[in-house]
Design an enzyme around this catalytic site. Structure first.
Site, PDB file in Angstrom:
ATOM      1  N   LYS A  83       3.916  -3.047  -4.923  1.00 50.01           N
ATOM      2  CA  LYS A  83       3.801  -2.155  -3.762  1.00 50.01           C
ATOM      3  C   LYS A  83       2.476  -1.404  -3.819  1.00 50.01           C
ATOM      4  O   LYS A  83       1.761  -1.429  -4.803  1.00 50.01           O
ATOM      5  CB  LYS A  83       4.940  -1.121  -3.745  1.00 50.01           C
ATOM      6  CG  LYS A  83       6.337  -1.688  -3.845  1.00 50.01           C
ATOM      7  CD  LYS A  83       6.753  -2.452  -2.625  1.00 50.01           C
ATOM      8  CE  LYS A  83       8.174  -2.970  -2.806  1.00 50.01           C
ATOM      9  NZ  LYS A  83       8.539  -3.942  -1.830  1.00 50.01           N
TER      10      LYS A  83
ATOM     11  N   SER B 271       7.150  -8.512   1.013  1.00 52.25           N
ATOM     12  CA  SER B 271       6.934  -7.085   1.269  1.00 52.25           C
ATOM     13  C   SER B 271       5.466  -6.664   1.331  1.00 52.25           C
ATOM     14  O   SER B 271       5.155  -5.639   1.909  1.00 52.25           O
ATOM     15  CB  SER B 271       7.663  -6.232   0.227  1.00 52.25           C
ATOM     16  OG  SER B 271       7.059  -6.347  -1.027  1.00 52.25           O
TER      17      SER B 271
END
Length: 151
Positions: free
Chosen positions: A80, A37
């Protein structure tokens, strides 16, 4: 002589354990990344130095890379980038979300292969574990992270 040595060894062990716990809990940690990600910024098995002070003092900025507990699975951590802070308005397609107080909006750099706030919605700041200071492994890719947001 032996009777005096054993309590000193035990006391030294307990002190070392207490210092280690405090460093881990309040200052920082080392984490290993997994998953696609955050590519191309971070790859699986990259090792990050994490600091916890920014989270505790709520001194986070857009662009910071953070480690958070996964909102759907608290036993899993996610890595993230902060894209939005409390009060910000995030547009995702036709939807506009205002981030409530005490929350952040997190997205992976690899938008096509990231489950993030676009799925979870705003993330409570209480789930944040720390901010990534730098990538320390692999050695050829040592990187100091800044908070300048890449668009």
């Amino acid at each position: 002589m032996m009777r005096k040595l054993v309590p000193k060894i035990i006391r030294g062990f307990v002190q070392c354990a207490c210092v280690t716990y405090c460093v881990y809990e309040y200052l920082g940690d080392i984490v290993v990344c997994s998953g696609p990600s955050m590519e191309p910024t971070l790859y699986t098995n990259d090792v990050l130095l994490l600091e916890r002070i920014s989270v505790r003092l709520q001194r986070l900025e857009k662009g910071d890379i953070v480690i958070s507990k996964c909102p759907n699975n608290p036993e899993q951590n996610i890595c993230k980038r902060i894209v939005g802070l409390p009060g910000d308005r995030i547009r995702d397609g036709f939807t506009v979300t205002t981030i409530p107080y005490g929350h952040v909006w997190l997205e992976g750099d690899n938008r096509n292969n990231s489950i993030d706030s676009r799925v979870y919605g705003p993330i409570p700041q209480g789930l944040l574990r720390g901010r990534a200071l730098c990538k320390i492994l692999p050695l050829r890719d040592i990187t100091l992270f800044t908070t300048k947001f890449a668009t």
